[in-house]
Design an enzyme around this catalytic site. Structure first.
Site, PDB file in Angstrom:
ATOM      1  N   TRP A  62     -33.038  -9.233 -12.405  1.00  0.00           N
ATOM      2  CA  TRP A  62     -32.375  -8.835 -11.155  1.00  0.00           C
ATOM      3  C   TRP A  62     -32.806  -9.733 -10.029  1.00  0.00           C
ATOM      4  O   TRP A  62     -33.835 -10.403 -10.125  1.00  0.00           O
ATOM      5  CB  TRP A  62     -32.530  -7.353 -10.850  1.00  0.00           C
ATOM      6  CG  TRP A  62     -33.918  -6.764 -10.834  1.00  0.00           C
ATOM      7  CD1 TRP A  62     -35.055  -7.270 -11.395  1.00  0.00           C
ATOM      8  CD2 TRP A  62     -34.309  -5.518 -10.239  1.00  0.00           C
ATOM      9  NE1 TRP A  62     -36.110  -6.434 -11.196  1.00  0.00           N
ATOM     10  CE2 TRP A  62     -35.689  -5.338 -10.489  1.00  0.00           C
ATOM     11  CE3 TRP A  62     -33.626  -4.540  -9.541  1.00  0.00           C
ATOM     12  CZ2 TRP A  62     -36.400  -4.222 -10.038  1.00  0.00           C
ATOM     13  CZ3 TRP A  62     -34.335  -3.426  -9.096  1.00  0.00           C
ATOM     14  CH2 TRP A  62     -35.705  -3.267  -9.350  1.00  0.00           C
ATOM     15  N   ASN A  63     -31.984  -9.741  -8.966  1.00  0.00           N
ATOM     16  CA  ASN A  63     -32.171 -10.690  -7.869  1.00  0.00           C
ATOM     17  C   ASN A  63     -32.171  -9.996  -6.518  1.00  0.00           C
ATOM     18  O   ASN A  63     -31.632  -8.896  -6.382  1.00  0.00           O
ATOM     19  CB  ASN A  63     -31.020 -11.713  -7.846  1.00  0.00           C
ATOM     20  CG  ASN A  63     -30.968 -12.561  -9.088  1.00  0.00           C
ATOM     21  OD1 ASN A  63     -31.981 -13.056  -9.557  1.00  0.00           O
ATOM     22  ND2 ASN A  63     -29.771 -12.719  -9.630  1.00  0.00           N
ATOM     23  N   HIS A  70     -20.372 -12.473   6.819  1.00  0.00           N
ATOM     24  CA  HIS A  70     -19.146 -13.280   6.798  1.00  0.00           C
ATOM     25  C   HIS A  70     -19.388 -14.558   6.000  1.00  0.00           C
ATOM     26  O   HIS A  70     -19.473 -15.655   6.545  1.00  0.00           O
ATOM     27  CB  HIS A  70     -18.681 -13.559   8.232  1.00  0.00           C
ATOM     28  CG  HIS A  70     -18.356 -12.295   8.961  1.00  0.00           C
ATOM     29  ND1 HIS A  70     -17.065 -11.840   9.145  1.00  0.00           N
ATOM     30  CD2 HIS A  70     -19.172 -11.346   9.483  1.00  0.00           C
ATOM     31  CE1 HIS A  70     -17.106 -10.670   9.766  1.00  0.00           C
ATOM     32  NE2 HIS A  70     -18.370 -10.356   9.988  1.00  0.00           N
ATOM     33  N   HIS A  74     -14.636 -13.117   2.019  1.00  0.00           N
ATOM     34  CA  HIS A  74     -15.197 -11.969   2.732  1.00  0.00           C
ATOM     35  C   HIS A  74     -14.151 -11.267   3.589  1.00  0.00           C
ATOM     36  O   HIS A  74     -13.065 -11.787   3.825  1.00  0.00           O
ATOM     37  CB  HIS A  74     -16.404 -12.395   3.576  1.00  0.00           C
ATOM     38  CG  HIS A  74     -16.049 -13.143   4.818  1.00  0.00           C
ATOM     39  ND1 HIS A  74     -15.926 -14.512   4.851  1.00  0.00           N
ATOM     40  CD2 HIS A  74     -15.786 -12.717   6.076  1.00  0.00           C
ATOM     41  CE1 HIS A  74     -15.608 -14.892   6.074  1.00  0.00           C
ATOM     42  NE2 HIS A  74     -15.502 -13.829   6.841  1.00  0.00           N
ATOM     43  N   ASP A  76     -13.196  -9.089   7.121  1.00  0.00           N
ATOM     44  CA  ASP A  76     -13.480  -8.900   8.546  1.00  0.00           C
ATOM     45  C   ASP A  76     -13.006  -7.512   8.957  1.00  0.00           C
ATOM     46  O   ASP A  76     -11.812  -7.197   8.841  1.00  0.00           O
ATOM     47  CB  ASP A  76     -12.702  -9.905   9.399  1.00  0.00           C
ATOM     48  CG  ASP A  76     -13.216 -11.335   9.309  1.00  0.00           C
ATOM     49  OD1 ASP A  76     -14.231 -11.585   8.637  1.00  0.00           O
ATOM     50  OD2 ASP A  76     -12.574 -12.203   9.934  1.00  0.00           O
ATOM     51  N   HIS A  80     -15.752  -6.341  14.045  1.00  0.00           N
ATOM     52  CA  HIS A  80     -16.321  -7.695  14.090  1.00  0.00           C
ATOM     53  C   HIS A  80     -16.078  -8.346  15.456  1.00  0.00           C
ATOM     54  O   HIS A  80     -16.845  -9.200  15.873  1.00  0.00           O
ATOM     55  CB  HIS A  80     -15.653  -8.516  12.983  1.00  0.00           C
ATOM     56  CG  HIS A  80     -16.021  -9.957  12.913  1.00  0.00           C
ATOM     57  ND1 HIS A  80     -17.313 -10.423  13.054  1.00  0.00           N
ATOM     58  CD2 HIS A  80     -15.252 -11.058  12.687  1.00  0.00           C
ATOM     59  CE1 HIS A  80     -17.326 -11.742  12.920  1.00  0.00           C
ATOM     60  NE2 HIS A  80     -16.094 -12.152  12.714  1.00  0.00           N
TER      61      HIS A  80
HETATM   62 MN    MN Z   1     -15.342 -13.334   9.036  1.00  0.00          MN
END
Ligand code: MN
Length: 260
Positions: A62-63, A70, A74, A76, A80
Site C-alpha cells: 500500500w501507498n 486539481h 480531475h 472542479d 473551487h
Molecule cells: Mn481544476
C-alpha cells in the site's frame, strides 16, 4: 432487478454497450498547472510505499498519495471559484450525486485547434453543433474535443511561452450560453484546466471557471479518449472523491457508448 437495469447489465456484458475510459494515468509524470507569482502552486503527484511485501508489511502492498485536488484528470466543484463559494451544496462532499451522471454532448474542434492552439469555442460553434445534433439538453456534460490529450510530455501539454500558456477553451460568451441558457451540468476538456491558456486576461478573468462555477456548474479537466465518443448519445459518469469541503478531486471518468 428492474428491466432497465438488467438490460443495462446484459448490454455491457454482450458488448452492445461499451465503457470508454476518459481518464489519464495519475502518477509522478502527471503535468500540473503552473501559476505565475505571487500565487501559490500545487505540487505534483508523489506516491510513497508504506510497505510492499517487506519488513513493513510482509504480505501487503500500500501507498501514501500526495497531490493537489486539481491534478491530472480531475473534477472542479463550484466552490473551487470565488463566484461559487456561497452557493449551496458546492463542494465534493455535498454536490447531489445525481449530477455526476449525464448525457454527453461532444463538440469536436480538433481541426481548428490543430491550426490554432488558442482556439476558443464561440456561441456560433455551439449553435452549429446543435443544427447537426439537436439542442444541448439540460443536465448535459459538454465535452470539448480538441485532441489536446494526444500531446506527449508536460512541455507540449502545458504549452507555455513567455506570454503564458497557449491552449484552447471557451469564449466567455460560450460559457454563458452553456451555463445559463442550456443549464448544462458542466464542461469537460482535454487541457490541464477548463479555461483557455490565455484566459487570465479575459473578461472576466478565467471566464469559464468564473461563469460556470458562479452558475453552480461543474468542470472536468485533462480528459482523454474523447475521440472515441459519438457527438451525441454517450452517458458520462464523473464522481469525485467525497472529500470534506473539497474544491475538486482527481477521479475516474467513464463514458458508456452504444456499439449498435
Ligand atoms: Mn481544476
Amino acid at each position: 432487478m428492474s428491466d432497465l437495469l438488467s438490460d443495462l447489465v446484459s448490454a455491457l456484458r454482450d458488448g452492445s454497450l461499451r465503457i470508454v475510459d476518459l481518464t489519464q494515468p495519475l502518477g509522478p509524470d502527471t503535468p500540473v498547472i503552473g501559476l505565475p507569482p505571487p500565487y501559490a502552486n500545487s505540487p505534483g503527484v508523489s506516491i510513497e510505499n508504506i510497505s510492499r511485501f517487506d519488513d513493513d508489511g510482509p504480505a501487503w502492498y500500500w501507498n501514501v498519495l500526495s497531490f493537489g485536488e486539481h491534478t491530472g484528470t480531475h473534477f472542479d466543484a463550484p466552490g473551487h471559484w470565488i463566484t461559487g463559494r456561497d452557493l449551496p451544496r458546492n463542494t465534493c462532499d455535498t454536490i447531489a450525486p445525481e449530477r455526476f451522471v449525464g448525457p454527453a454532448c461532444v463538440i469536436d474542434v480538433s481541426t481548428e485547434v490543430a491550426a490554432n492552439p488558442d482556439f476558443l469555442l464561440t456561441p456560433d460553434h455551439i449553435e452549429q453543433w446543435e443544427k447537426e445534433h439537436g439542442r444541448i439538453p439540460a443536465g448535459a456534460w459538454v465535452l470539448l474535443r480538441t485532441d489536446w490529450s494526444h500531446r506527449e510530455g508536460a512541455d507540449a501539454f502545458l504549452n507555455v511561452s513567455d506570454d503564458g500558456p497557449h491552449s484552447p477553451g471557451f469564449s466567455p460568451q460560450a460559457s454563458s450560453l452553456l451555463a445559463l441558457d442550456r443549464n448544462i451540468t458542466g464542461v469537460g476538456v482535454e487541457t490541464v484546466g477548463t479555461d483557455a491558456g490565455q484566459a487570465g486576461g479575459f473578461d472576466p478573468p478565467f471566464s469559464n471557471h468564473s461563469i460556470m462555477h458562479g452558475a453552480g456548474k461543474l468542470g472536468l479537466a485533462s480528459l482523454c479518449n474523447l475521440d472515441q465518443l459519438p457527438a451525441n448519445g454517450a452517458v458520462v459518469i464523473a464522481a469525485p472523491l467525497k472529500i470534506v469541503d473539497g474544491s475538486g478531486s482527481p477521479l475516474r471518468v467513464l463514458a458508456i457508448i452504444s456499439t449498435a
